[in-house]
Design an enzyme around this catalytic site. Structure first.
Site, short mmCIF file in Angstrom:
data_model
loop_
_atom_site.label_atom_id
_atom_site.label_comp_id
_atom_site.label_asym_id
_atom_site.label_seq_id
_atom_site.Cartn_x
_atom_site.Cartn_y
_atom_site.Cartn_z
CG HIS A 114 1.30 -6.45 -2.34
ND1 HIS A 114 0.41 -5.58 -2.91
CD2 HIS A 114 0.60 -7.14 -1.39
CE1 HIS A 114 -0.78 -5.71 -2.33
NE2 HIS A 114 -0.68 -6.66 -1.41
CG ASP A 123 3.30 -1.63 -7.11
OD1 ASP A 123 3.34 -2.78 -7.58
OD2 ASP A 123 2.85 -1.37 -5.99
#
Length: 385
Positions: free
Chosen positions: A131, A161
């Site tokens: 992540h 991200d």
């Protein structure tokens, strides 16, 4: 203003197929949709983490069960007429599904195949889960954020991200669209979050190269070490952001603070930083955030309030620019960047999962009987879950 930014913009006429995912891939699709692209989300059967999210705005949706060969064939029909495909699966997954770059380019050589991963298509960790926090931890970014001697602070998922991921995927797609206009051929965009985040560190590497950045936290110009570049708590438990790096801006701040300049010392006297921190902490604690905002508003002191996202939406600085659109229960960030030829939006339609299958398939050349056969085979799911 207009009611639908997806119907206007420089990418009008560009057809994007987005294989459903979460995070950076859908946000990249949102940015393309905001600029006028027709973004078709290929959703999966069953529920989703966020069934109706802002990153689905301006898009269309259909549900395909890509475990069925009929669904794969249907997807390839759509891809045949598309300009861009976005996927955010682990390396090799779309190849095993039968919709990898080679297959797609065989039926549509002009297709731009955008791939979003954390670790990249190749490398020792390419098949490993991760992540945002993991990715930025491998680039030097995470280690640089937070207080010295304490664990690094997760900067939400903005840097990895959406910064190192979505923005670089979109950048690559747009570059490939321009290249295609010259060559007539598509491309493959390998956007890895670690690669993009490394690129975002360019400024830090540049500073380090001339001896002006250290790996230690709270030891550098922009990481909270300097009294003139950090946040201070106010009397009501809120905060002001102080960012007066340049001497003239620092002077503008000091002119408005009840601090003895001689006692405070020179702006860049590192030996005095601890004392200066305390002096600024004490003075900002004497008034509320709003009182300080009133003192510094309209000046070049670079001292501004720290707002939460609800406050930010209604603050006059943002409201005057229609920076956030309140639309039902959603707060929608306005289309960005702003083009002179594209009106701002007052409303955003969010795709309803599976609602657009008939139009999408018909536009791809499938007749009513073929669509019915896909539904009967369970390849196309028509329920709106």
């Amino acid at each position: 203003m207009t009611d639908s930014p997806a119907k206007t913009g420089p990418l009008k006429g560009i057809k994007v197929v987005e294989l459903a995912g979460i995070g950076p891939g859908p946000y990249a699709g949102q940015l393309l949709s905001d600029m006028g692209a027709d973004v078709i989300v290929i959703d999966r059967p069953g529920g989703s983490i966020v069934p109706k999210a802002i990153d689905a705005r301006g898009k269309r949706s259909m549900v395909l069960d890509l475990k069925k060969p009929e669904a794969v064939a249907g997807l390839l029909k759509i891809v045949a007429t598309a300009d861009v495909l976005i996927e955010g699966l682990r390396p090799g997954v779309t190849e095993r599904m039968g919709v990898g770059p080679d297959v797609c380019h065989a039926i549509n050589p002009r297709l731009i195949y955008g791939r979003m991963t954390g670790w990249g298509q190749t490398g020792p960790w390419s098949q490993m889960a991760g992540h945002d926090l993991n990715y930025i931890g491998m680039t030097g970014v995470l280690n640089a954020i937070g207080k010295d001697g304490q664990p690094p602070v997760p900067p939400l998922n903005m840097i990895g991200d959406f910064g190192g991921g979505s923005m670089f995927l979109v950048n690559g797609i747009l570059a490939a669209i321009i290249e295609r206009a010259q060559t007539g051929r598509g491309n493959i965009v390998d956007a890895a979050i670690v690669d993009g985040t490394h690129s975002l560190m360019s400024f830090v590497h540049g500073m380090a190269g001339v001896g002006q950045w250290r790996t230690k936290r709270e030891a550098n110009l922009l990481d909270g070490a300097a009294p003139f570049y950090r946040c201070y708590m106010t009397a009501d438990g809120k905060f002001m952001a102080v960012g007066c790096i340049e001497p003239q801006f620092f002077a503008a701040m000091m002119e408005r603070l009840p601090i003895d300049r001689e006692a405070y010392g020179a702006q860049h006297d590192h030996a005095a930083f601890a004392k200066q921190h305390e002096m600024l902490e004490d003075v900002f604690a004497t008034k509320t955030r709003d009182a300080w905002e009133a003192i510094f508003a309209g000046t070049d002191a670079c001292v501004t309030p720290v707002l939460d996202y609800v406050e930010a939406a209604s603050h006059p600085v943002n409201a005057e620019r229609h920076a956030v659109v309140t639309d039902g229960r959603w707060l929608h960030p306005q289309v960005a960047p702003r083009l002179a030829t594209q009106p701002l939006a007052t409303h955003f339609d969010i795709a309803t999962k599976g609602a657009d299958y008939a139009a999408i398939l018909a536009e791809s050349g499938l007749g009513a009987d073929e669509i019915s056969q896909l539904i009967a085979a369970g390849a196309v799911v028509t329920n709106k879950d």
